[in-house]
Design a protein around this motif. Structure first.
Motif, short mmCIF file in Angstrom:
data_model
loop_
_atom_site.label_atom_id
_atom_site.label_comp_id
_atom_site.label_asym_id
_atom_site.label_seq_id
_atom_site.Cartn_x
_atom_site.Cartn_y
_atom_site.Cartn_z
N ASP A 158 8.67 6.22 -10.17
CA ASP A 158 8.07 4.91 -11.33
C ASP A 158 7.87 3.50 -10.55
OD1 ASP A 158 10.48 4.97 -12.24
OD2 ASP A 158 10.89 5.26 -13.99
N SER A 159 8.34 3.58 -9.93
CA SER A 159 8.49 2.30 -9.66
C SER A 159 7.29 1.57 -8.15
CB SER A 159 10.12 1.71 -8.45
OG SER A 159 10.33 2.09 -7.55
N THR A 160 7.24 0.11 -7.87
CA THR A 160 6.18 0.46 -6.54
C THR A 160 6.49 1.23 -5.57
OG1 THR A 160 5.97 -2.04 -7.28
CG2 THR A 160 5.25 -1.73 -5.30
N GLY A 161 7.32 1.71 -4.61
CA GLY A 161 7.82 2.01 -3.68
C GLY A 161 9.13 3.40 -3.29
N LEU A 162 9.24 4.87 -2.78
CA LEU A 162 9.48 5.01 -2.41
C LEU A 162 11.52 4.50 -2.05
CD1 LEU A 162 8.05 7.72 0.15
CD2 LEU A 162 8.28 7.44 -2.66
N ASP A 163 11.06 3.61 -0.77
CA ASP A 163 12.60 3.11 -1.20
C ASP A 163 11.93 1.65 -2.19
OD1 ASP A 163 12.75 3.38 1.83
OD2 ASP A 163 11.13 3.33 2.35
N ARG A 164 13.70 1.15 -2.31
CA ARG A 164 13.88 -0.04 -3.06
C ARG A 164 13.47 -1.30 -2.82
NH1 ARG A 164 20.89 -0.60 -2.79
NH2 ARG A 164 21.17 -0.79 -0.59
N GLY A 165 12.74 -1.76 -3.64
CA GLY A 165 12.04 -3.49 -2.86
C GLY A 165 12.73 -4.44 -2.10
N SER A 166 14.11 -4.59 -1.79
CA SER A 166 14.99 -4.83 -0.87
C SER A 166 15.45 -4.61 0.62
CB SER A 166 16.15 -5.45 -1.35
OG SER A 166 17.53 -3.85 -2.14
N HIS B 115 -0.46 6.51 -7.17
CA HIS B 115 -0.75 6.97 -5.55
C HIS B 115 0.00 8.20 -4.87
CE1 HIS B 115 1.06 3.10 -4.16
NE2 HIS B 115 1.35 4.07 -3.21
N VAL B 116 -0.28 8.84 -3.66
CA VAL B 116 -0.37 9.28 -3.10
C VAL B 116 -0.04 9.19 -2.01
CG1 VAL B 116 -0.32 11.86 -1.74
CG2 VAL B 116 -1.21 11.34 -4.10
N ASP B 117 1.13 9.17 -0.75
CA ASP B 117 1.31 8.54 0.29
C ASP B 117 1.39 9.74 0.98
OD1 ASP B 117 2.17 5.43 -0.39
OD2 ASP B 117 4.08 5.95 0.39
N ALA B 118 0.42 9.54 2.40
CA ALA B 118 0.50 10.94 2.81
C ALA B 118 1.45 10.94 4.52
CB ALA B 118 -0.92 11.59 2.97
N LEU C 142 8.05 10.81 5.14
CA LEU C 142 6.87 11.04 5.71
C LEU C 142 6.57 11.56 6.87
CD1 LEU C 142 4.87 8.28 3.78
CD2 LEU C 142 5.03 9.87 2.78
N PRO C 143 7.04 11.20 8.34
CA PRO C 143 7.07 11.74 9.43
C PRO C 143 7.77 12.71 9.42
CG PRO C 143 8.31 9.62 9.54
CD PRO C 143 8.29 9.61 8.23
N ALA C 144 8.76 13.56 8.22
CA ALA C 144 9.09 15.16 8.18
C ALA C 144 7.95 15.86 7.84
CB ALA C 144 10.06 15.03 7.17
N GLY C 145 6.73 15.07 7.08
CA GLY C 145 6.26 16.43 7.23
C GLY C 145 5.47 16.11 5.30
N ARG C 146 6.77 15.82 4.08
CA ARG C 146 6.62 15.79 2.99
C ARG C 146 5.36 14.82 2.64
NH1 ARG C 146 10.92 18.95 6.10
NH2 ARG C 146 12.17 19.66 4.62
N TYR C 147 5.18 14.88 1.49
CA TYR C 147 4.65 13.40 0.83
C TYR C 147 5.49 12.95 -0.30
CZ TYR C 147 3.15 16.47 -2.87
OH TYR C 147 3.40 17.30 -4.40
N GLY C 148 4.98 11.14 -1.00
CA GLY C 148 5.85 11.01 -2.32
C GLY C 148 4.75 10.19 -2.77
N VAL C 149 4.98 10.15 -4.32
CA VAL C 149 4.08 9.71 -5.28
C VAL C 149 4.78 8.49 -5.72
CG1 VAL C 149 2.55 10.13 -7.50
CG2 VAL C 149 2.97 11.81 -5.44
N GLU C 150 4.16 7.33 -5.86
CA GLU C 150 4.53 5.87 -5.96
C GLU C 150 3.35 5.69 -7.28
OE1 GLU C 150 5.87 4.66 -1.74
OE2 GLU C 150 4.15 3.78 -1.85
#
Length: 290
Positions: free
Chosen positions: A227-235, A112-115, A246-254
């Protein structure tokens, strides 16, 4: 918040940063479009069906790799936030003479996309991400060996510099993806979210805050993916990458899949982002072409 191509710079928690310029990507998009036109011409001249022609040569690329997981009701979800996805039958051929289902899912499940809106009230919703930012040169950073030893491994600035030492500077408008080998855990119960009960923490790999800040400040990148659950590591409970990227106007895909099937450099990423108004993100079909 304005989209990166609409303003010269954007305010983020990391300061004022240059945004990816639209003109710098026109040559790349023109080259891709030329390849697709050649493929379309093949449909007309070969006499094959559109499906057969599309699977043949002469389209500007040799392979298409689907980087998307199939989402089912047992797809691993973070239950503190969302419920498992559901596919509810609405109509069936035997009774209604057609088939149809209702999909019930949280926006941030599966591939999915993180807007930007996901972590910024002023950020772009998923339907407002410019289409030309969803087609991007793909750079893949490999950290699978480290992630096998340490589930909380992260992409570092050193990883980015090592990629550039081999392949040259990241292209303007690139998408940078982490291949940690994590997608292979998807079918092993409990392995994908990898909850550590003793430490009361989830352990999966992601980007470091320093790497995200480097890409924001010093490179013109439109998106990052994991290819994991989140842009940040789980810990990382403070989710610093989400709160800067994301506040810098970029998007992510997880939750990307099969990144080990694409080259480190030279592929084109196609993000089939959803377009529901005001969405903070949503399920996507993602492809690599090369």
């Amino acid at each position: 918040m304005c989209a990166p191509e609409l303003i010269d710079s954007v305010a983020s928690p990391c300061g004022l940063v240059a945004a990816p310029p639209r003109p710098a990507r026109r040559g790349f998009l023109k080259t891709l479009a030329t390849g697709l036109v050649v493929g379309a011409a093949g449909v007309v001249t070969t006499g094959a069906s559109p499906v057969q022609a599309a699977s043949g040569r002469g389209r500007g690329f040799g392979r298409v790799v689907d980087l998307t997981h199939t989402v089912t009701p047992d797809f691993p979800v973070w239950t503190q936030v969302s419920k498992p996805p559901q596919l509810i039958p609405v109509a069936r051929m035997a009774e209604n003479r057609y088939n149809g289902d209702e999909i019930v899912t949280y926006e941030h499940v599966g591939t999915h996309v993180d807007a930007p809106l996901h972590f910024s009230d002023g950020g772009l919703s998923v339907d407002r991400i410019p289409a030309d930012q969803l087609v991007a040169p793909l750079a893949v950073l490999r950290i699978a060996d480290r992630a096998a030893r340490d589930p909380s491994a992260v992409v570092t600035v050193a990883d980015i510099r090592a990629w550039e030492a081999t392949h040259g500077p990241l292209p303007d408008g690139a998408f940078v993806a982490m291949d940690s080998g994590w997608s292979r855990r998807i079918s092993v119960p409990g392995a994908y979210l990898n909850y550590d009960e003793r430490r009361n923490v989830y352990r999966w790999p992601g980007f470091s805050a320093e790497a995200a800040d480097f890409l924001i400040r010093q490179r013109r990148v439109v998106g990052i993916g994991v290819d994991s659950t989140g842009l940040d590591r789980g810990s990382d409970h403070a989710v610093p990458v989400h709160r800067s990227w994301l506040p810098a106007g970029r998007y992510g895909v997880e939750s990307l899949a099969d990144l080990d099937q694409v080259p480190d450099a030279g592929a084109t990423l196609i993000v089939g982002a959803p377009k529901h108004g005001g969405g903070t993100g949503g399920p996507a079909r993602v492809f690599a072409l090369f």
